[in-house]
Motif scaffolding. Structure first.
Motif, mmCIF file in Angstrom:
data_model
loop_
_atom_site.group_PDB
_atom_site.id
_atom_site.type_symbol
_atom_site.label_atom_id
_atom_site.label_comp_id
_atom_site.label_asym_id
_atom_site.label_seq_id
_atom_site.Cartn_x
_atom_site.Cartn_y
_atom_site.Cartn_z
ATOM 1 N N LEU A 159 6.041 26.495 -15.196
ATOM 2 C CA LEU A 159 5.378 25.985 -15.217
ATOM 3 C C LEU A 159 5.150 26.241 -17.375
ATOM 4 C CD1 LEU A 159 3.486 23.344 -15.955
ATOM 5 C CD2 LEU A 159 1.118 24.516 -14.335
ATOM 6 N N VAL A 160 5.138 25.684 -18.138
ATOM 7 C CA VAL A 160 4.704 26.408 -19.351
ATOM 8 C C VAL A 160 4.016 25.029 -20.447
ATOM 9 C CG1 VAL A 160 7.144 26.980 -19.879
ATOM 10 C CG2 VAL A 160 6.449 24.932 -20.531
ATOM 11 N N LYS A 161 3.800 25.599 -21.237
ATOM 12 C CA LYS A 161 2.841 24.724 -22.328
ATOM 13 C C LYS A 161 3.164 24.196 -23.871
ATOM 14 C CE LYS A 161 -1.504 24.455 -19.877
ATOM 15 N NZ LYS A 161 -1.729 23.758 -18.742
ATOM 16 N N GLN A 162 3.428 23.764 -23.774
ATOM 17 C CA GLN A 162 3.521 23.081 -25.054
ATOM 18 C C GLN A 162 3.827 24.725 -26.425
ATOM 19 O OE1 GLN A 162 1.516 20.087 -27.703
ATOM 20 N NE2 GLN A 162 2.993 20.036 -29.693
ATOM 21 N N ASP B 59 5.315 27.700 -26.332
ATOM 22 C CA ASP B 59 6.096 28.595 -25.053
ATOM 23 C C ASP B 59 6.917 28.662 -25.452
ATOM 24 O OD1 ASP B 59 3.659 29.089 -24.306
ATOM 25 O OD2 ASP B 59 4.202 28.035 -22.348
ATOM 26 N N ASP C 225 3.872 20.282 -22.113
ATOM 27 C CA ASP C 225 2.979 20.596 -21.413
ATOM 28 C C ASP C 225 4.141 20.242 -20.558
ATOM 29 O OD1 ASP C 225 1.722 21.783 -22.877
ATOM 30 O OD2 ASP C 225 -0.156 20.614 -21.809
ATOM 31 N N GLU D 286 7.478 16.857 -18.201
ATOM 32 C CA GLU D 286 6.337 16.756 -18.708
ATOM 33 C C GLU D 286 5.223 16.193 -17.838
ATOM 34 O OE1 GLU D 286 5.555 14.410 -22.757
ATOM 35 O OE2 GLU D 286 7.863 14.751 -23.338
ATOM 36 N N THR D 287 4.081 17.239 -17.607
ATOM 37 C CA THR D 287 3.434 16.857 -17.030
ATOM 38 C C THR D 287 2.160 16.074 -17.996
ATOM 39 O OG1 THR D 287 2.410 18.419 -17.255
ATOM 40 C CG2 THR D 287 3.929 18.520 -15.152
ATOM 41 N N GLY D 288 2.245 16.116 -18.862
ATOM 42 C CA GLY D 288 1.346 15.527 -19.815
ATOM 43 C C GLY D 288 1.547 13.659 -19.859
ATOM 44 N N MET E 213 -1.290 17.075 -13.042
ATOM 45 C CA MET E 213 -0.182 18.588 -13.039
ATOM 46 C C MET E 213 -0.159 19.094 -11.271
ATOM 47 S SD MET E 213 -0.853 20.084 -15.246
ATOM 48 C CE MET E 213 0.405 21.688 -15.134
#
Length: 408
Positions: free
Chosen positions: A121-124, A126, A265, A291-293, A374
């Motif tokens: 799992l990564v964030k925008q 990263d 994300d 994309e989870t968003g 999520m």
């Protein structure tokens, strides 16, 4: 002794007789009953006891009422459910979808650093991976040198323009001097004081001065053209410098692209074989980012269920992975056509074998709970229930619109 008395004596004898053993069981001794007077059995036999008769008519009536009431109750319940139903449209033909980004490199090179793993799992923003930046640093240094050379060239062109202007002024002075000399020679020749050869020489000097002036003027035009038609142009506005600056920006962009970061994300997928030392080419897909968003549901409703369905209506989503949890959603849009219309090979029903089949139209729903995105994954099966706000009602049975239908 008469016949009746004899029958009574036989009955008494049978009553007092011991019971016979069954099978091989030993016979048990039976105690002898005390002698009864002969008149007692006759009295018992003369007054037998009878059970009261059952009320058969009441039983038949209750059974009939039960047989009639049960179908009536089922009919009433079914009618109520049908009349009050139709407001909530449900389908199990639904799947959860999430945007998938194919991650590729804008520059070619060898991977020197990897900051992710499969299913991570990564964030925008990263770090995903880094390509060897050294070749691109060298290219950027060369581009900086080219920009400096272009600026120097513009300054030289500006100096050439100034030199051409000075030559033009000098040539103009020579023309004026030659013109005056030719005038004096012409006056002397007219008076007969000077020879004709001196006049010809003065005329020749004048022609040469005019030609030199023309050359100097052409030099000014050429130097002005080299400066883009504007002698006062800014150095960085010159086309040569602008081209060098563009090349320098391209080199800086390529250097920046050696560090690839997460655009949004999401979850990394299909990156198990992505390792340090791998050489990547420009535009080659390396792995995927889900994309989870950006999560939505594609529900395929029957065309008969879309009568009162429209965007903005509330809906409930139940995912098979979380059977006891309900997610809130909103109808986002209704598809432009049925799934058969947009299939790779649309069905062509001939006139002879045409059969009417209820079609399904995709409806897109958007989750309104940001925390639920999520916990969900793309491709999950779901059950969708949309609240259309319109029930069938009694008037619809007779072909009249209900109040809710008129409001719609």
């Amino acid at each position: 002794m008469n016949a009746a008395a004899k029958i009574e004596d036989d009955n008494v004898t049978k009553l007092n007789a011991p019971a016979q053993p069954v099978g091989n069981a030993p016979a048990q001794p039976v105690a002898e009953a005390p002698a009864q007077p002969a008149a007692a059995p006759a009295a018992v036999a003369s007054e037998p006891r009878r059970a009261p008769a059952a009320p058969r008519k009441k039983r038949r009536l209750g059974r009939f009422l039960l047989m009639v009431a049960l179908p009536l109750a089922l009919l009433a319940g079914g009618s109520y459910v049908w009349v009050t139903g139709g407001r909530y449209q449900e389908t199990e033909n639904a799947n959860l979808q999430q945007a998938r980004i194919s991650v590729a490199s804008d520059t070619a090179g060898r991977i020197v650093q990897v900051g992710i793993a499969d299913n991570q799992l990564v964030k925008q923003g990263d770090l995903l991976f880094v390509i060897d930046p050294e070749p691109y640093k060298i290219a950027l240094a060369q581009a900086d040198a080219a920009v400096a050379a272009a600026r120097l060239n513009v300054e030289q062109l500006r100096a050439s323009y100034s030199q051409a202007m000075a030559q033009e002024r000098s040539a103009s002075s020579e023309v004026d001097y030659a013109q005056s000399q030719y005038g004096r020679a012409a006056d002397l020749a007219q008076k007969g004081i000077n020879a004709k050869s001196s006049l010809d020489e003065a005329r020749n000097d004048l022609d040469k001065a005019k030609q030199q002036l023309a050359v100097a003027q052409q030099g000014i035009v050429s130097a002005k053209a080299a400066l883009g038609g504007n002698p006062d142009i800014e150095t960085d506005k010159h086309p040569t410098v602008m081209s060098a600056l563009a090349a320098r920006d391209k080199a800086a962009y390529d250097l920046a692209q050696t560090t690839v970061k997460a655009p949004a994300d999401g979850v990394i997928y299909q990156a198990a074989s992505f390792k340090v030392g791998q050489y990547v080419a420009v535009g080659t897909p390396l792995f995927a980012l889900v994309e989870t968003g950006d999560t939505w549901i594609d529900a395929n409703f029957k065309e008969t269920q879309l009568t009162h369905m429209k965007p903005g209506q509330k809906a409930e989503i139940v995912v098979d992975t979380y059977p006891g949890r309900t997610f809130e959603a909103t109808v986002k849009a209704i598809g432009a056509g049925t799934g058969a219309e947009f299939s790779l090979l649309p069905a062509q029903n001939a006139t002879g074998n045409w059969v009417k089949v209820t079609q399904r139209i995709p409806v897109r729903l958007e989750l309104t709970d940001p925390d639920a995105r999520m916990a969900l994954r793309t491709g999950m099966s779901a059950t969708v229930t949309v609240d259309t706000g319109v029930a069938r009602g009694l008037p619809s049975i007779f072909g009249h619109a209900t109040a809710g239908e008129q409001a719609q």
